[in-house]
Design a protein around this motif. Structure first.
Motif, PDB file in Angstrom:
ATOM      1  N   ALA A   1       0.832  -1.210   0.000  1.00 33.15           N
ATOM      2  CA  ALA A   1       0.000   0.000   0.000  1.00 33.15           C
ATOM      3  C   ALA A   1       0.866   1.260   0.000  1.00 33.15           C
ATOM      4  O   ALA A   1       0.581   2.233  -0.712  1.00 33.15           O
ATOM      5  CB  ALA A   1      -0.934  -0.011   1.212  1.00 33.15           C
TER       6      ALA A   1
ATOM      7  N   ASP B   1       2.452   1.784  -3.362  1.00 30.86           N
ATOM      8  CA  ASP B   1       1.402   2.189  -4.296  1.00 30.86           C
ATOM      9  C   ASP B   1       1.160   3.693  -4.176  1.00 30.86           C
ATOM     10  O   ASP B   1       0.964   4.393  -5.160  1.00 30.86           O
ATOM     11  CB  ASP B   1       0.115   1.407  -3.981  1.00 30.86           C
ATOM     12  N   ARG B   2       1.219   4.173  -2.940  1.00 31.27           N
ATOM     13  CA  ARG B   2       0.970   5.590  -2.696  1.00 31.27           C
ATOM     14  C   ARG B   2       2.158   6.447  -3.164  1.00 31.27           C
ATOM     15  O   ARG B   2       1.997   7.455  -3.830  1.00 31.27           O
ATOM     16  CB  ARG B   2       0.696   5.819  -1.206  1.00 31.27           C
TER      17      ARG B   2
ATOM     18  N   LYS C   1      -9.449   3.666  -0.478  1.00 36.03           N
ATOM     19  CA  LYS C   1      -8.055   3.198  -0.472  1.00 36.03           C
ATOM     20  C   LYS C   1      -7.660   2.537   0.838  1.00 36.03           C
ATOM     21  O   LYS C   1      -6.610   1.917   0.924  1.00 36.03           O
ATOM     22  CB  LYS C   1      -7.112   4.368  -0.764  1.00 36.03           C
ATOM     23  N   GLU C   2      -8.495   2.700   1.851  1.00 35.66           N
ATOM     24  CA  GLU C   2      -8.214   2.084   3.129  1.00 35.66           C
ATOM     25  C   GLU C   2      -8.226   0.557   2.997  1.00 35.66           C
ATOM     26  O   GLU C   2      -7.585  -0.138   3.762  1.00 35.66           O
ATOM     27  CB  GLU C   2      -9.290   2.537   4.107  1.00 35.66           C
TER      28      GLU C   2
ATOM     29  N   GLU D   1      -9.300  -2.080  -4.113  1.00 35.13           N
ATOM     30  CA  GLU D   1      -9.322  -1.173  -5.276  1.00 35.13           C
ATOM     31  C   GLU D   1      -7.979  -1.171  -5.991  1.00 35.13           C
ATOM     32  O   GLU D   1      -7.910  -0.978  -7.198  1.00 35.13           O
ATOM     33  CB  GLU D   1      -9.760   0.241  -4.874  1.00 35.13           C
ATOM     34  N   LYS D   2      -6.900  -1.412  -5.239  1.00 36.26           N
ATOM     35  CA  LYS D   2      -5.573  -1.457  -5.857  1.00 36.26           C
ATOM     36  C   LYS D   2      -5.472  -2.624  -6.849  1.00 36.26           C
ATOM     37  O   LYS D   2      -4.895  -2.476  -7.929  1.00 36.26           O
ATOM     38  CB  LYS D   2      -4.493  -1.588  -4.777  1.00 36.26           C
TER      39      LYS D   2
ATOM     40  N   ARG E   1      -7.033  -1.472 -10.025  1.00 39.15           N
ATOM     41  CA  ARG E   1      -6.176  -0.549 -10.786  1.00 39.15           C
ATOM     42  C   ARG E   1      -4.996  -1.299 -11.395  1.00 39.15           C
ATOM     43  O   ARG E   1      -4.595  -1.042 -12.528  1.00 39.15           O
ATOM     44  CB  ARG E   1      -5.677   0.572  -9.870  1.00 39.15           C
TER      45      ARG E   1
END
Lengths: 384, 260
Positions: free
Chosen positions: A30, A33-34, A346-347, A351-352, A355
């Motif tokens: 995560a 990704d950010r 995004k928590e 969803e990642k 994407r």
């Protein structure tokens, strides 16, 4: 999961990759990704665990596997993060042209370094005006004495800026069209070779994607891979073999999303009970699992026939990539749906996956190009 | 520098349940793993040897299945593995276990540092490491969070205290037990895993050790378990609301009532 009758060594690779995914990839997925930061630490762990050698011959310091091994590793890593997985896979893609078309000197010079993961490789083909139509490329390589002078630019290069070796396709004879292209090994740090813009992407954000800029970049003639004019054919043959790897990435992403969805469906309560008790949810999960398994079967069947040395593998590997990536997009979208509103946030990790899945339908040949390959092969087969 | 690392195979606590009737750990069908703290011991052993040379010998006492734990240790880079397995060892408490392990380490002879995890996650006693040091009559540093280095023929280490740490110097050979802050255990390599598959595990039973039979197994174990039970759930707390003075008064009154 269906038993694909992996050898003991392949099972060892799978277990090792699963451990790396659980202990080193999931905890950072995560965050990377950010930030879009390259997973250098994870690459180092993969290197120390010998995983860059699983598709390289033993005499060059590898473990002697092939595409099946790449697929096993890529699938496992992708369950944790598609971006980290493709950072691994991109090096395999850059290594394969050396495996397939390198001469003995080139293999001895580069493969041991790549097998140890001391150097990463990348493949540069796409240009702003040459995407699906790769033959429209403008980058040139002009022979001058014992050197080739490269001019032009590549973009959307996975591993760009981070890899140490770049396989570059450039025109050595523009008048011959696709038959005038050649492949070169270009080392990072060569004067006249620079990195341009780093892309800000929808998904696979832990992987680096940049432009490569060549400005009178002189490379020794020993770095020509295969023969002059063979570049386009060599690139296409490489992609015929690398496509199952993208299929494996898609399967891994889809499996990661399904695992999250099953877990969430059991935990989430609505109308006084777990939503996993609803037939509507169960049927969605059942369809997702079935599609993933079908995709996985196609991916490993295609990988296996490549490793067995079958000649025309283009159609089958195109099917594997096409089907698996479409499944990944559908499954990850459904996984978000099962999470409901939380899935959009995004928590939560789901969803990642969605994407990350999208790119698998686009790169290494869009799925439309895959259909072209399959269609053309079908017609050719009837002409025989 | 030669290092001996003691490891234990334990049930994976992520899967462990307590039998509601017998109140014992349900071990059936539960995967056995290396005690998590022992991974830090293995890692520290490997790092010491990578820095100073020598070899890491890993040793475990347990049923024949404990061989799997030793093979895993080899896959991480340990050089040799010794399995202590014998019906005569069955039923050992921490006293008998540490006595038996000490006897085996004496047989290994050539060692500078013995490393143990701070405790095993099944028994949670933290007694075996110190017990081995006592039986061997060598110094011990427990709860080590960092090895600062070696000075001449001594080891200097940071020993974790409840608040902070102390720096302790112990002459070699010595035994240390380690806490998880000490390092980040490595992931095995594929070549390591393959080597582990083929590695020869040295197997010793009671007959191989220079040890008194009355001090091993059940005979050497004075510990008796009287009762195993889950602690009662902690009583629900009480929140005192309102302005601070009223709340404090209420707390004080509450405490007074409680004491009376």
């Amino acid at each position: 999961m269906i038993d694909y009758l992996f050898t003991e060594e392949q099972q060892m690779i799978r277990d090792l990759c699963r451990q790396i995914t659980d202990e080193r990839i999931r905890p950072v997925a995560a965050e990377l990704d950010r930030t879009g930061k390259f997973p250098r630490d994870v690459m180092k762990v993969m290197a120390q665990s010998d995983l860059f050698g699983i598709y390289i011959e033993e005499k060059y310091g590898g473990m002697g596997g092939g595409i099946t091994e790449i697929c096993i590793a890529t699938e496992e890593f992708s369950r944790g993060c598609g971006g980290i997985a493709i950072s691994y896979g991109a090096s395999a893609l850059g290594t394969y042209p050396i495996i397939l078309f390198g001469n003995e000197e080139q293999k001895q010079k580069y493969l041991p370094l790549l097998a140890r993961g001391e150097k990463l490789a990348a493949f540069g083909l796409t240009e702003p005006s040459a995407g699906s139509d790769a033959s429209a490329m403008l980058t040139t390589a002009e022979k001058k004495g014992d050197k080739y002078i490269l001019n032009g630019m590549k973009h959307f290069v996975t591993g760009g800026g981070e890899a140490d070796l770049y396989i570059i396709i450039a025109m050595t004879d523009k008048s011959k069209g696709a038959r005038g292209a050649s492949l070169f090994i270009v080392e990072k740090g060569t004067p006249g070779f620079e990195f341009g813009k780093k892309e800000d992407k929808l998904g696979i954000r832990a992987s680096s994607t940049t432009e490569l800029i060549f400005n009178d970049c002189a490379i020794p003639q020993e770095n020509l891979l295969a023969k002059e004019g063979m570049g386009f054919i060599a690139a296409m043959k490489t992609f015929d073999m690398s496509r199952p790897g993208i299929g494996a990435q898609a399967v891994g992403i889809a499996q990661g999303a399904l695992d999250c969805a099953v877990k969430y469906a059991r935990e989430r309560k609505q109308f006084g009970k777990s939503i996993s008790t609803f037939q509507g949810i169960q049927w969605m999960l059942a369809d997702m699992a079935t599609q993933i398994e079908a995709a996985r079967a196609l991916v490993y069947a295609s990988a296996r026939e490549i490793d067995a040395g079958k000649k025309d593998v283009g159609k089958d590997s195109a099917m594997a990539k096409l089907f698996a990536s479409d499944v990944a997009m559908k499954v990850t979208t459904d996984a978000v749906q099962i999470f409901g509103g939380y899935g959009y946030m995004k928590e939560y990790p789901v969803e990642k996956f969605m994407r990350d899945a999208k790119i698998t339908q686009i790169y290494e040949g869009t799925n439309q190009i895959q259909r072209n390959i399959i269609g053309l092969a079908l017609i050719r087969e009837t002409l025989k | 520098m030669n290092v001996v690392v003691c490891i234990k195979q334990v049930p994976d606590t992520a899967q462990v349940r307590i039998d509601p009737v017998t109140k014992n750990l349900v071990r059936e069908g539960v995967q056995a793993v290396i005690n998590p703290y022992d991974f830090y011991a293995i890692e520290e052993g490997l790092r010491l040897v990578e820095k100073h040379g020598g070899k890491v010998t890993v040793i475990s006492m347990g049923p024949p299945q404990a061989e799997a734990a030793l093979r895993e240790a080899i896959s991480l880079g340990c050089d040799e593995a010794v399995l202590l397995s014998d019906r005569a060892f069955a039923g050992s408490d921490t006293l008998a276990t540490s006595y038996t392990l000490a006897a085996a380490i004496k047989k290994i002879k050539d060692f500078d540092v013995i490393i143990c995890g701070k405790q095993a996650i099944d028994g949670d006693t933290a007694q075996v490491g110190p017990g081995i040091a006592a039986h061997l009559d060598i110094p011990q540093i427990t709860y080590v969070r960092k090895i600062e280095g070696s000075e001449g023929n001594a080891l200097v280490a940071q020993r974790t205290l409840e608040e902070g740490y102390e720096v302790v110097k112990a002459p070699l050979p010595c035994l240390i037990t380690v806490v998880k802050e000490i390092n980040k255990p490595r992931i095995p390599s594929l070549k390591g895993k393959m080597k582990a598959k083929k590695a020869e595990i040295i197997k010793w039973g009671a007959a191989h050790l220079d040890a008194e039979s009355g001090r091993m197994g059940i005979a050497g174990s004075p510990t008796e378990v009287w009762k195993i039970y889950s602690p009662p759930p902690r009583a629900k707390g009480q929140i005192f609301e309102g302005n601070i003075e009223e709340a404090v008064d209420a707390v004080v009154e509450g405490l007074k009532d409680h004491l009376n």
